[in-house]
Design a protein around this motif. Structure first.
Motif, PDB file in Angstrom:
ATOM      1  N   ASP A  56       3.051  28.391 -25.117  1.00 33.47           N
ATOM      2  CA  ASP A  56       3.427  28.382 -26.086  1.00 33.47           C
ATOM      3  C   ASP A  56       4.664  27.974 -25.239  1.00 33.47           C
ATOM      4  O   ASP A  56       5.962  27.398 -26.226  1.00 33.47           O
ATOM      5  CB  ASP A  56       4.392  29.370 -27.308  1.00 33.47           C
ATOM      6  CG  ASP A  56       2.149  30.026 -27.955  1.00 33.47           C
ATOM      7  OD1 ASP A  56       2.324  28.531 -28.366  1.00 33.47           O
ATOM      8  OD2 ASP A  56       2.889  31.086 -28.162  1.00 33.47           O
ATOM      9  N   LYS A 101       4.251  41.245 -17.183  1.00 30.91           N
ATOM     10  CA  LYS A 101       3.739  40.231 -18.161  1.00 30.91           C
ATOM     11  C   LYS A 101       3.826  39.021 -18.106  1.00 30.91           C
ATOM     12  O   LYS A 101       3.010  37.775 -18.322  1.00 30.91           O
ATOM     13  CB  LYS A 101       5.452  39.935 -19.758  1.00 30.91           C
ATOM     14  CG  LYS A 101       5.527  39.739 -20.454  1.00 30.91           C
ATOM     15  CD  LYS A 101       6.668  39.890 -20.959  1.00 30.91           C
ATOM     16  CE  LYS A 101       7.110  39.201 -22.014  1.00 30.91           C
ATOM     17  NZ  LYS A 101       8.292  39.134 -23.005  1.00 30.91           N
ATOM     18  N   ASP A 150      -3.470  36.401 -23.687  1.00 29.81           N
ATOM     19  CA  ASP A 150      -2.270  37.444 -24.474  1.00 29.81           C
ATOM     20  C   ASP A 150      -1.564  36.009 -23.060  1.00 29.81           C
ATOM     21  O   ASP A 150      -0.277  35.698 -23.563  1.00 29.81           O
ATOM     22  CB  ASP A 150      -1.821  38.817 -23.410  1.00 29.81           C
ATOM     23  CG  ASP A 150      -0.529  39.581 -23.941  1.00 29.81           C
ATOM     24  OD1 ASP A 150       0.295  38.454 -25.323  1.00 29.81           O
ATOM     25  OD2 ASP A 150      -0.346  39.393 -23.250  1.00 29.81           O
ATOM     26  N   TRP A 151      -1.646  36.121 -21.636  1.00 29.95           N
ATOM     27  CA  TRP A 151      -0.436  35.364 -21.051  1.00 29.95           C
ATOM     28  C   TRP A 151      -0.794  33.977 -21.267  1.00 29.95           C
ATOM     29  O   TRP A 151       0.357  33.113 -20.892  1.00 29.95           O
ATOM     30  CB  TRP A 151      -0.809  36.152 -19.585  1.00 29.95           C
ATOM     31  CG  TRP A 151       0.007  34.825 -18.477  1.00 29.95           C
ATOM     32  CD1 TRP A 151       0.637  35.180 -17.881  1.00 29.95           C
ATOM     33  CD2 TRP A 151      -1.177  34.062 -17.223  1.00 29.95           C
ATOM     34  NE1 TRP A 151       0.950  34.269 -16.797  1.00 29.95           N
ATOM     35  CE2 TRP A 151       0.287  33.448 -16.683  1.00 29.95           C
ATOM     36  CE3 TRP A 151      -2.003  33.112 -17.412  1.00 29.95           C
ATOM     37  CZ2 TRP A 151      -0.288  32.573 -15.661  1.00 29.95           C
ATOM     38  CZ3 TRP A 151      -2.933  32.242 -16.548  1.00 29.95           C
ATOM     39  CH2 TRP A 151      -1.272  32.003 -15.608  1.00 29.95           C
ATOM     40  N   ARG A 175       1.238  33.238 -23.981  1.00 31.49           N
ATOM     41  CA  ARG A 175       2.726  33.048 -23.725  1.00 31.49           C
ATOM     42  C   ARG A 175       2.406  31.996 -23.160  1.00 31.49           C
ATOM     43  O   ARG A 175       3.582  31.214 -23.561  1.00 31.49           O
ATOM     44  CB  ARG A 175       3.047  34.211 -24.029  1.00 31.49           C
ATOM     45  CG  ARG A 175       2.927  35.686 -24.387  1.00 31.49           C
ATOM     46  CD  ARG A 175       3.496  36.589 -24.252  1.00 31.49           C
ATOM     47  NE  ARG A 175       2.455  37.755 -23.156  1.00 31.49           N
ATOM     48  CZ  ARG A 175       2.818  37.551 -21.879  1.00 31.49           C
ATOM     49  NH1 ARG A 175       3.864  36.823 -21.272  1.00 31.49           N
ATOM     50  NH2 ARG A 175       1.927  38.350 -20.897  1.00 31.49           N
TER      51      ARG A 175
END
Lengths: 280, 280
Positions: A221, A176, A214-215, A218
């Motif tokens: 944000d 992640k 995606d990373w 994220r």
């Protein structure tokens, strides 16, 4: 202890107010990660010694309740040492060694090559009093070539730079964050390179469906959308043309190095393939 | 708790008794790092399920006082979890993420390319009952080409592979170990690749004065000279020829990313250069 939970950060900005320096970006994330609010001192490249009372020629710099701390890595280490009860940035000495190697890889693979694509926007977007400094210092860096000439051919280079980021995609398909389940200073160092990119990207560098997105989304944000400054440009939306290399690997076979052997069931298919037997 | 401080390790060996598998090498270092002695169960690729009572098709495997643990990463994690008071292998979740990325980089950059240079020695040095398996499985991996053909041209490839390791040299010019002041599991994963190399290097892969040598020699000497098995070959001694690329960068300019700003004195020379003033 930071007074009123606030730390002063000397920024390095473009005319839009967006941070240009990846080192300042990493420091903004580090300060936010430790849970502090920031008082931003704005400005560009020109006049850093004057703004900081002669303390430094380079940014970032922070002031924590009167104490000056310089240098993005030293600031991160200072914050961990001074505030050990707050979330950790660098949890083990090896994180710094390995993180710096990965950051060097990213600079060689992408930041340097992207510089040859976005140098004109870098200069044009800088604050007016920085234009001459950015032009002359960067043209000198590139052996005396004109900024307008350096960026020529960037449409050919961008898909290739994207393709070369596959090692990073492989890592992020399986994890992640570089920090594991939560982001750490390695994530911030690497996100900072893409935030630098966003600050100068007058055309996109990555395709819309890049697995890095995606990373990156994220990461941008985090901490109340710290990476969502209005002066940043979209980095996704690169249009590829016939003959361009694939901007990312659409059929990753998986990373053999990170497959785990949990017994014969977990390796049977691979064993059959290696022996040339039909693998179901 | 390991009985009599001993852990049983199922090895994967060449005819010389030297370990061939980088994953078994990493595990040997991990077990030694935790301060355990090893009972080695010898053997090659053939008959792993039979040797291990059907427990696994792949090695390494360890048995700790009756408990089987498979897989090199899972073994390292098991050892840290079961023996937290002994020296740590993986001090932070980020060490695994970053270490695996660096290991993937090393496989792409060197281990894979070296495989095309040493495949014949790999087969010839394997235990006799493994010869056919190694030949057919590896020739299948390389699209059906003959082992003897795959290694053709290796004298041209070796200097280039060496040159491509510069990112690792930069890191080791500035750090004693990937673990920081002392080695950790990332060092062992990467050392293991060079020990695999030494197990098959029928000609040297690196020049005598390669800057990697200091770390490699210190690494091979660890834990009572664990990496000094008599069956290993010298990896240093590559002879370069006219027209070969430089096997390493003899004039590194330093890594700007790891220079620290400690105030105007520390940046004055660079600032003068960027402004085109004469730098003393």
């Amino acid at each position: 202890m930071a007074k009123d939970n606030r730390i002063t950060l000397y920024d390095l900005q473009l005319a839009s107010g967006a941070t240009i320096s990846p080192f300042v970006w990493a420091t903004k994330y580090a300060v936010a990660h430790k849970g502090f609010d920031m008082d931003i001192v704005p400005g560009g490249f020109t006049g850093i010694p004057e703004r900081t009372g002669g303390k430094t020629e380079r940014l970032p710099a922070i002031v924590d309740d009167g104490q000056w701390v310089l240098d993005s890595w030293l600031i991160a280490e200072y914050l961990d040492e001074k505030y050990p009860d707050r979330p950790t940035l660098i949890g083990d000495p090896s994180v710094k060694v390995c993180g710096q190697m990965i950051e060097s890889w990213l600079w060689q693979t992408a930041v340097g090559p992207w510089m040859t694509c976005y140098l004109k926007a870098y200069r044009d977007r800088s604050v007016p009093e920085d234009h001459e400094y950015v032009t002359t210092s960067r043209e000198r860096m590139f052996g005396g070539r004109k900024i307008e000439d350096i960026i020529i051919g960037r449409e050919d280079r961008l898909p290739e730079i994207s393709a070369n980021l596959e090692l990073m995609r492989t890592t992020l398909r399986e994890n992640k964050w570089f920090g594991g389940d939560s982001p750490n200073y390695v994530d911030y160092r690497l996100l900072a390179c893409f935030l630098w990119l966003a600050s100068v990207a007058d055309i996109p560098a990555l395709v819309e469906d890049d697995p890095l997105r995606d990373w990156l989304d994220r990461g941008f944000d985090l901490h109340g959308g710290l990476g969502r400054h209005a002066g940043l440009s979209p980095i996704f939306g690169l249009q590829t043309r016939d003959g361009d290399p694939e901007p990312f690997n659409r059929n990753p076979v998986g990373n053999g190095l990170t497959k785990r052997n949990t017994g014969p069931e977990s390796t049977r298919t691979e064993t059959a393939m290696m022996k040339g037997q039909s693998a179901k």
